[in-house]
Design a protein around this motif. Structure first.
Motif, PDB file in Angstrom:
ATOM      1  N   ASN A   1       0.823  -1.206   0.000  1.00 54.27           N
ATOM      2  CA  ASN A   1       0.000   0.000   0.000  1.00 54.27           C
ATOM      3  C   ASN A   1       0.864   1.266   0.000  1.00 54.27           C
ATOM      4  O   ASN A   1       0.432   2.317   0.443  1.00 54.27           O
ATOM      5  CB  ASN A   1      -0.977   0.007   1.176  1.00 54.27           C
TER       6      ASN A   1
ATOM      7  N   ARG B   1      -2.020  -1.863  -3.587  1.00 52.49           N
ATOM      8  CA  ARG B   1      -3.262  -2.016  -2.829  1.00 52.49           C
ATOM      9  C   ARG B   1      -3.698  -0.633  -2.358  1.00 52.49           C
ATOM     10  O   ARG B   1      -3.088  -0.054  -1.473  1.00 52.49           O
ATOM     11  CB  ARG B   1      -3.031  -2.939  -1.644  1.00 52.49           C
ATOM     12  N   TYR B   2      -4.734  -0.121  -2.956  1.00 53.41           N
ATOM     13  CA  TYR B   2      -5.139   1.259  -2.702  1.00 53.41           C
ATOM     14  C   TYR B   2      -5.889   1.416  -1.387  1.00 53.41           C
ATOM     15  O   TYR B   2      -6.495   0.475  -0.879  1.00 53.41           O
ATOM     16  CB  TYR B   2      -5.989   1.780  -3.860  1.00 53.41           C
ATOM     17  N   ARG B   3      -5.842   2.633  -0.881  1.00 51.06           N
ATOM     18  CA  ARG B   3      -6.659   3.022   0.270  1.00 51.06           C
ATOM     19  C   ARG B   3      -7.662   4.091  -0.145  1.00 51.06           C
ATOM     20  O   ARG B   3      -8.738   4.166   0.398  1.00 51.06           O
ATOM     21  CB  ARG B   3      -5.769   3.566   1.377  1.00 51.06           C
TER      22      ARG B   3
END
Length: 143
Positions: free
Chosen positions: A14, A38-40
């Motif tokens: 991330n 892995r996006y937030r």
């Protein structure tokens, strides 16, 4: 001499800064190299895609099961092809066009019939029959 590049996943977890500043993201990839982030913040990802230095991506791969996420990717990004939850089948399926937009290709795609259409010029041909009474073309329709 055999040249081979093993399929490689580059997992940035991330870390968005590492992902976006990676040399992998500086140009289009033509090979079995898959950078993963892995996006937030979905908005950050969509803006990143829209502002890619290479322009619109040849292909965009997104993985997820949230229907809102998938809808946002489909409607708010532009790419030559979009593949949800897969990274190969759109290229392997000859019933789907594959090709880029903008700086990433001529547009329209290729594969099967799409290749033929892409590299074929449809020429309009109008042949006038000399015996046609041209006076009917200049008469008013209603008298």
């Amino acid at each position: 001499e055999e040249r081979f590049i093993a399929p490689t996943v580059f997992d940035f977890k991330n870390d968005f800064e590492a992902f976006k500043s990676s040399e992998l993201m500086a140009d289009e990839l033509f090979g079995p190299l898959l950078p993963v982030y892995r996006y937030r913040d979905l908005e950050q990802v969509i803006e990143f895609i829209k502002d890619l230095p290479t322009g619109k991506p040849l292909a965009l791969y997104a993985y997820g099961t949230d229907s809102r996420f998938i809808a946002q990717i489909k409607t708010r990004t532009t790419s030559g092809g979009l593949c949800i939850n897969d990274s190969l089948m759109h290229l392997a399926n000859h019933e789907l066009p594959f090709g880029g937009v903008g700086n990433s290709g001529m547009g329209g795609g290729y594969h099967g019939k799409y290749s033929f259409d892409r590299f074929t010029h449809e020429k309009a041909v109008l042949e006038k029959v000399p015996a046609l009474d041209e006076s009917i073309l200049s008469k008013p329709l209603l008298d």
